[in-house]
Design a protein around this motif. Structure first.
Motif, PDB file in Angstrom:
ATOM      1  N   PHE A  23       0.822  -1.202   0.000  1.00  7.49           N
ATOM      2  CA  PHE A  23       0.000   0.000   0.000  1.00  7.49           C
ATOM      3  C   PHE A  23       0.861   1.258   0.000  1.00  7.49           C
ATOM      4  CE2 PHE A  23      -1.939   3.356   2.605  1.00  7.49           C
ATOM      5  CZ  PHE A  23      -2.983   3.722   1.762  1.00  7.49           C
ATOM      6  N   MET A  24       1.897   1.266   0.824  1.00  6.06           N
ATOM      7  CA  MET A  24       2.766   2.451   0.892  1.00  6.06           C
ATOM      8  C   MET A  24       3.542   2.655  -0.405  1.00  6.06           C
ATOM      9  SD  MET A  24       4.191   2.606   4.770  1.00  6.06           S
ATOM     10  CE  MET A  24       4.100   0.921   5.306  1.00  6.06           C
ATOM     11  N   VAL A  25       4.068   1.577  -0.977  1.00  6.55           N
ATOM     12  CA  VAL A  25       4.831   1.690  -2.223  1.00  6.55           C
ATOM     13  C   VAL A  25       3.927   2.165  -3.363  1.00  6.55           C
ATOM     14  CG1 VAL A  25       6.076   0.357  -3.966  1.00  6.55           C
ATOM     15  CG2 VAL A  25       6.610   0.041  -1.551  1.00  6.55           C
ATOM     16  N   CYS A  26       2.750   1.590  -3.468  1.00  2.41           N
ATOM     17  CA  CYS A  26       1.821   2.022  -4.514  1.00  2.41           C
ATOM     18  C   CYS A  26       1.353   3.463  -4.278  1.00  2.41           C
ATOM     19  CB  CYS A  26       0.620   1.092  -4.591  1.00  2.41           C
ATOM     20  SG  CYS A  26       1.006  -0.498  -5.311  1.00  2.41           S
ATOM     21  N   GLY A  27       1.178   3.829  -3.027  1.00  2.82           N
ATOM     22  CA  GLY A  27       0.791   5.204  -2.706  1.00  2.82           C
ATOM     23  C   GLY A  27       1.844   6.203  -3.121  1.00  2.82           C
ATOM     24  N   PHE A  31       1.133   9.062  -5.964  1.00  2.00           N
ATOM     25  CA  PHE A  31       1.249  10.482  -5.651  1.00  2.00           C
ATOM     26  C   PHE A  31       2.454  11.141  -6.308  1.00  2.00           C
ATOM     27  CE2 PHE A  31      -1.550   9.106  -2.150  1.00  2.00           C
ATOM     28  CZ  PHE A  31      -2.633   9.879  -2.493  1.00  2.00           C
ATOM     29  N   SER A  32       3.428  10.375  -6.742  1.00  2.00           N
ATOM     30  CA  SER A  32       4.537  10.969  -7.489  1.00  2.00           C
ATOM     31  C   SER A  32       4.222  11.080  -8.978  1.00  2.00           C
ATOM     32  CB  SER A  32       5.829  10.167  -7.280  1.00  2.00           C
ATOM     33  OG  SER A  32       5.693   8.877  -7.833  1.00  2.00           O
ATOM     34  N   ASN A  33       3.239  10.310  -9.453  1.00  2.00           N
ATOM     35  CA  ASN A  33       2.860  10.335 -10.869  1.00  2.00           C
ATOM     36  C   ASN A  33       1.412  10.767 -11.068  1.00  2.00           C
ATOM     37  OD1 ASN A  33       5.346   9.279 -11.970  1.00  2.00           O
ATOM     38  ND2 ASN A  33       4.789   7.372 -10.966  1.00  2.00           N
ATOM     39  N   LEU A  37      -0.808  10.136 -14.520  1.00  2.00           N
ATOM     40  CA  LEU A  37      -1.933   9.212 -14.456  1.00  2.00           C
ATOM     41  C   LEU A  37      -3.244   9.914 -14.799  1.00  2.00           C
ATOM     42  CD1 LEU A  37      -0.990   7.179 -11.280  1.00  2.00           C
ATOM     43  CD2 LEU A  37      -0.995   6.352 -13.631  1.00  2.00           C
ATOM     44  N   ARG A  38      -3.348  11.170 -14.401  1.00  2.00           N
ATOM     45  CA  ARG A  38      -4.555  11.925 -14.737  1.00  2.00           C
ATOM     46  C   ARG A  38      -4.619  12.187 -16.243  1.00  2.00           C
ATOM     47  NH1 ARG A  38      -4.925  17.536 -12.113  1.00  2.00           N
ATOM     48  NH2 ARG A  38      -3.382  17.860 -13.732  1.00  2.00           N
ATOM     49  N   TRP A  46      -6.202   3.765 -10.143  1.00  3.98           N
ATOM     50  CA  TRP A  46      -5.143   3.607  -9.142  1.00  3.98           C
ATOM     51  C   TRP A  46      -5.628   3.996  -7.747  1.00  3.98           C
ATOM     52  CZ3 TRP A  46      -0.523   1.286  -9.069  1.00  3.98           C
ATOM     53  CH2 TRP A  46       0.001   0.862 -10.287  1.00  3.98           C
ATOM     54  N   LEU A  47      -6.457   5.020  -7.657  1.00  2.00           N
ATOM     55  CA  LEU A  47      -6.975   5.408  -6.340  1.00  2.00           C
ATOM     56  C   LEU A  47      -7.926   4.348  -5.787  1.00  2.00           C
ATOM     57  CD1 LEU A  47      -7.527   9.230  -6.825  1.00  2.00           C
ATOM     58  CD2 LEU A  47      -5.709   8.083  -5.544  1.00  2.00           C
TER      59      LEU A  47
END
Length: 73
Positions: A23-27, A31-33, A37-38, A46-47
């Motif tokens: 969860f942390m790695v995917c988060g 949030f860095s991309n 992604l948008r 992803w959310l």
């Protein structure tokens, strides 16, 4: 009996810890991309995946906690 309970706890806790790490790695990835992604219309997916990962992790923790409290583990 006690030794079996320790092994059982370890068998259930290790995958739960990995779910939190995932969860942390995917988060961090999301949030860095977030802008990229948008732009490709994948931010919502992803959310939703992040929310499902968090739910699975929290549910697993609650289940382990309740089993320990009931004396099953």
């Amino acid at each position: 009996m006690k030794n079996r309970n320790i092994k059982l706890r370890i068998i259930w806790v290790i995958p739960n810890v990995f779910m939190y790490v995932l969860f942390m790695v995917c988060g961090v990835f999301v949030f860095s991309n977030v802008f990229g992604l948008r732009d490709i219309n994948r931010l919502g997916i992803w959310l939703i995946m992040l929310a499902l990962l968090l739910f699975a992790s929290l549910f697993g923790s609650y289940r382990i906690w309740s089993w320990i409290k009931q004396g099953k583990m």
